[in-house]
Design an enzyme around this catalytic site. Structure first.
Site, PDB file in Angstrom:
ATOM      1  N   LYS A   1     -11.381   0.101  -1.515  1.00 25.94           N
ATOM      2  CA  LYS A   1     -11.440   1.547  -1.634  1.00 25.94           C
ATOM      3  C   LYS A   1     -10.794   1.925  -2.958  1.00 25.94           C
ATOM      4  CE  LYS A   1      -7.607   1.566   1.584  1.00 25.94           C
ATOM      5  NZ  LYS A   1      -7.506   1.134   2.963  1.00 25.94           N
TER       6      LYS A   1
ATOM      7  N   SER B   1       0.810  -1.219   0.000  1.00 25.23           N
ATOM      8  CA  SER B   1       0.000   0.000   0.000  1.00 25.23           C
ATOM      9  C   SER B   1       0.845   1.271   0.000  1.00 25.23           C
ATOM     10  CB  SER B   1      -0.974  -0.041   1.178  1.00 25.23           C
ATOM     11  OG  SER B   1      -1.888   1.014   1.093  1.00 25.23           O
ATOM     12  N   HIS B   2       0.761   2.044   1.057  1.00 28.40           N
ATOM     13  CA  HIS B   2       1.420   3.350   1.134  1.00 28.40           C
ATOM     14  C   HIS B   2       2.810   3.248   1.755  1.00 28.40           C
ATOM     15  CE1 HIS B   2      -0.862   2.155   4.553  1.00 28.40           C
ATOM     16  NE2 HIS B   2      -0.065   2.868   5.308  1.00 28.40           N
TER      17      HIS B   2
ATOM     18  N   ASP C   1      -2.229   6.654  -3.412  1.00 22.77           N
ATOM     19  CA  ASP C   1      -1.115   5.946  -2.761  1.00 22.77           C
ATOM     20  C   ASP C   1      -0.484   4.887  -3.659  1.00 22.77           C
ATOM     21  OD1 ASP C   1      -3.142   4.063  -2.675  1.00 22.77           O
ATOM     22  OD2 ASP C   1      -2.446   3.213  -0.782  1.00 22.77           O
TER      23      ASP C   1
ATOM     24  N   ASP D   1      -5.518   2.744  -3.926  1.00 26.59           N
ATOM     25  CA  ASP D   1      -6.829   2.678  -3.279  1.00 26.59           C
ATOM     26  C   ASP D   1      -7.113   3.878  -2.361  1.00 26.59           C
ATOM     27  OD1 ASP D   1      -5.020   1.862  -1.377  1.00 26.59           O
ATOM     28  OD2 ASP D   1      -6.059  -0.001  -0.843  1.00 26.59           O
ATOM     29  N   ARG D   2      -6.072   4.615  -2.000  1.00 29.70           N
ATOM     30  CA  ARG D   2      -6.309   5.780  -1.132  1.00 29.70           C
ATOM     31  C   ARG D   2      -6.378   7.064  -1.940  1.00 29.70           C
ATOM     32  NH1 ARG D   2      -3.027   5.194   4.524  1.00 29.70           N
ATOM     33  NH2 ARG D   2      -3.687   3.067   4.985  1.00 29.70           N
TER      34      ARG D   2
ATOM     35  N   ASP E   1      -0.750   1.655  -4.195  1.00 31.22           N
ATOM     36  CA  ASP E   1      -1.568   0.720  -4.964  1.00 31.22           C
ATOM     37  C   ASP E   1      -2.884   1.324  -5.444  1.00 31.22           C
ATOM     38  OD1 ASP E   1      -2.398   0.823  -2.287  1.00 31.22           O
ATOM     39  OD2 ASP E   1      -3.363  -1.134  -2.429  1.00 31.22           O
TER      40      ASP E   1
HETATM   41  C1  G1P Z   1      -4.290   1.378   8.169  1.00 31.29           C
HETATM   42  C2  G1P Z   1      -5.455   2.334   8.247  1.00 31.29           C
HETATM   43  C3  G1P Z   1      -6.725   1.609   7.932  1.00 31.29           C
HETATM   44  C4  G1P Z   1      -6.613   0.913   6.584  1.00 31.29           C
HETATM   45  C5  G1P Z   1      -5.372   0.027   6.559  1.00 31.29           C
HETATM   46  C6  G1P Z   1      -5.141  -0.584   5.189  1.00 31.29           C
HETATM   47  O1  G1P Z   1      -4.432   0.369   9.120  1.00 31.29           O
HETATM   48  O2  G1P Z   1      -5.551   2.941   9.504  1.00 31.29           O
HETATM   49  O3  G1P Z   1      -7.790   2.512   7.937  1.00 31.29           O
HETATM   50  O4  G1P Z   1      -7.738   0.135   6.325  1.00 31.29           O
HETATM   51  O5  G1P Z   1      -4.233   0.804   6.895  1.00 31.29           O
HETATM   52  O6  G1P Z   1      -4.961   0.386   4.205  1.00 31.29           O
HETATM   53  P1  G1P Z   1      -3.722   0.392  10.562  1.00 31.29           P
HETATM   54  O7  G1P Z   1      -2.257   0.588  10.328  1.00 31.29           O
HETATM   55  O8  G1P Z   1      -4.296   1.585  11.275  1.00 31.29           O
HETATM   56  O9  G1P Z   1      -4.092  -0.910  11.183  1.00 31.29           O
HETATM   57 ZN    ZN Z   2      -3.301   1.363  -0.486  1.00 32.47          ZN
END
Ligand code: G1P
Ligand code: ZN
Length: 543
Positions: free
Chosen positions: A376, A113-114, A277, A281-282, A279
């Protein structure tokens, strides 16, 4: 077919309740590590024989190598067909869409992800099910269980598949189809939004900056915004996915998307700014001179979604994750539709979407989406905003002011304390959890606690219960603080503190959020003794 026996175990799997397996890239590169996870997925879903999958990733370091391994393993495990994005690229929402459009049995997304990418950064893998969404807990539990006893995996001794050329080839008895990563996604967006109207907005001189953060949405945003909607070339920046995301964090928030924020706050700011981000999705939304919190974005989108063709019949309901502000609840109440509070993590929205109970959902962590896929979707959120702006012809700042005058404003900020020793972070949680019933009353910081609990979610669709999903502390006068431990960090523990303060429609909505939240923060620090227990006075990141 070759069976490879693995020398060591147990391997780590996707722990139930987390959104995929995320580790340092070098861990994934250890012989058999990725393979054991993939074999565990296949075993946990009753084998891959005769099944079809979508496979793609965000282009980070090790993406292509991982895809080659997965293809050979899928073939050896008897899969019939695998769809792969050209160059190994597919955004997470595009994977979700392809699974649904093509009716595959599931898909594998390669991304952290990010989180930063690179040989010394992070890698990840996630299994999505046939509805296009992240695997629910009973499946992730099965995968985890498999990883604890796995001793071998099946693979095919074969050359690499050419990921660079669209078309179909064979690998053993399996067909591999390389597809344009953007085409099906673009077709879906064209169904949901009034592209002519958005194109007219751009041709009228409306300006925008989209920061793809050197990640997967670059090709998508260029194809949709510049090529299809006619936004000028250069609207999309950092548009070429790179293996280390240009050395940055592909995390669309004011901290990591600093360049975009600076531009949007400058005298030469375009009308609209957005980022996505790693991938895809954000999303982050910024107006000229004003940042839109993800919680506010969800609320504004919920209030105005009917202006876009795909949502013209209105919304069935709106869901938000527990730490997300209550702004969308107020919209749902006014619209007379359902509103739901779920635990953090997109997978909890899946049942509500599948059951038709909600149309929109969102998280404070910059995730917004709808029933068009089961993930998302960053670019989707940007297009919904654009469609709304094209219809209302109001600047983003005006949209927000009008929204707050109608519904009130939920001031909001998340404070993250990163890489905290796990025991210290747990001590903070335990201290509060052990005294929930003792909390109501006035704190020495002068705030009165009206309620406190550990959030349990009762899924209204399948009746399942998810306990210990974060600690909620509500204050008299509309304040709220939430505490939880991140499930996605890869170093120590990340303690997240979510602060919120409601100000009614007639209040002044012009305060600086951190100032508006100072009392709630003081009370939270008082209750948790956080600064002492973790030895920090300032969070690492405020978003
Ligand atoms: C974080 C975000 C959450 C999101 C997840 C995956 O998780 O807070 O909203 O769904 O990344 O992208 P966390 O690190 O808080 O468990
Ligand atoms: Zn992501």
């Amino acid at each position: 077919m070759q069976i490879v026996t693995v020398a060591k175990g147990p391997f780590e799997g996707q722990k139930p309740g987390t959104s995929g397996l995320r580790k340092k890239t070098r861990v994934f590169m250890e012989p058999g590590y990725l393979e054991c996870f993939v074999q565990s997925v296949f075993n946990a879903i009753g084998g891959a024989k005769g099944k079809s999958f979508v496979v793609g990733g965000d282009g980070r370091y090790y993406n292509r190598e991982a895809i080659q391994s997965i293809l050979k393993m899928a073939a050896a495990n008897g899969a019939s067909h695998v769809i792969v994005g050209e160059g190994g690229l597919l955004s997470t929402p595009a994977v979700s869409n392809l699974i649904r459009q093509r009716g595959t049995d599931g898909g594998l997304v390669l991304s952290a992800s990010h989180n930063p990418g690179g040989v010394d950064a992070d890698f990840g893998i996630k299994y999505n099910i046939a509805n296009g969404g992240p695997a629910p807990e009973h499946i992730t539990a099965g995968i985890f269980e498999q990883t604890q006893s796995i001793t071998s995996y099946a693979t095919l001794e074969a050359g690499d598949v050419d990921l660079g050329t669209p078309g179909t080839s064979v690998l053993g008895d399996m067909t591999v189809e390389i597809v344009d990563p953007v085409a099906d996604y673009l077709a879906l967006m064209e169904k949901l939004f009034d592209f002519d109207r958005i194109a007219a907005l751009f041709s009228s001189g409306f300006t925008m900056r989209f920061d793809a953060m050197h990640a997967v949405t670059g090709p998508y945003a260029r194809a949709v915004l510049e090529e299809r909607l006619g936004a000028p070339a250069g609207t999309v920046v950092n548009a070429v996915p790179s293996e280390d995301f240009g050395g940055g964090h592909p995390d669309p928030n004011p901290v990591w998307a600093r360049d975009l924020m600076q531009e949007m706050m400058s005298d030469t700011a375009p009308d609209f700014g957005a980022a996505s981000d790693g991938d895809g999705d954000r999303n982050m939304i910024v107006g000229r001179g004003i940042y839109v919190t993800p919680s506010d974005s969800l609320a504004v989108l919920a209030a105005n979604a009917h202006l876009a063709p795909g949502y013209s019949a209105g919304l069935a309901g709106v869901a938000r994750s527990m730490p997300t502000s209550g702004a969308s609840d107020r919209v749902a109440e006014k619209l007379g539709i359902g509103s739901f509070e779920t635990p953090t993590g997109w997978k909890f929205f899946g049942n509500l979407l599948d059951a038709g109970k909600v149309t929109l959902c969102g998280e404070e962590s910059a995730g917004t989406g709808s029933d068009h896929v089961r993930e998302k979707d960053g670019l989707w959120a940007v297009l919904l905003w654009l469609n709304i702006l094209a219809v209302t012809e109001r600047p983003v700042a005006q949209m927000l002011q009008d929204h707050w005058s109608e519904f009130g404003r939920n001031y909001y900020s998340r404070h993250d304390y990163e890489a905290v020793p796990a025991e210290a972070a747990q001590a903070v949680m335990d201290r509060v959890a052990g005294n929930l019933t003792g909390l109501p009353g006035t704190t020495s910081a002068g705030q009165t606690v009206s309620a406190a609990d550990s959030f349990s979610y009762h899924d209204p669709v399948d009746g399942s219960v998810s306990e210990n999903q974060g600690l909620r502390i509500s204050f008299k006068d509309g304040g709220r603080a939430v505490l939880r431990l991140s499930g996605t960090g890869t170093e120590g523990a990340t303690l997240r503190v979510y602060l919120e303060q409601y100000a009614g429609p007639d209040d002044d909505h012009g305060l600086d959020p951190e100032a508006a939240l100072a009392d709630v923060r003081a009370a939270l620090l008082d209750i948790t003794d956080l600064e002492n227990l973790i030895g920090r006075t300032e969070p690492d990141v405020r978003t």
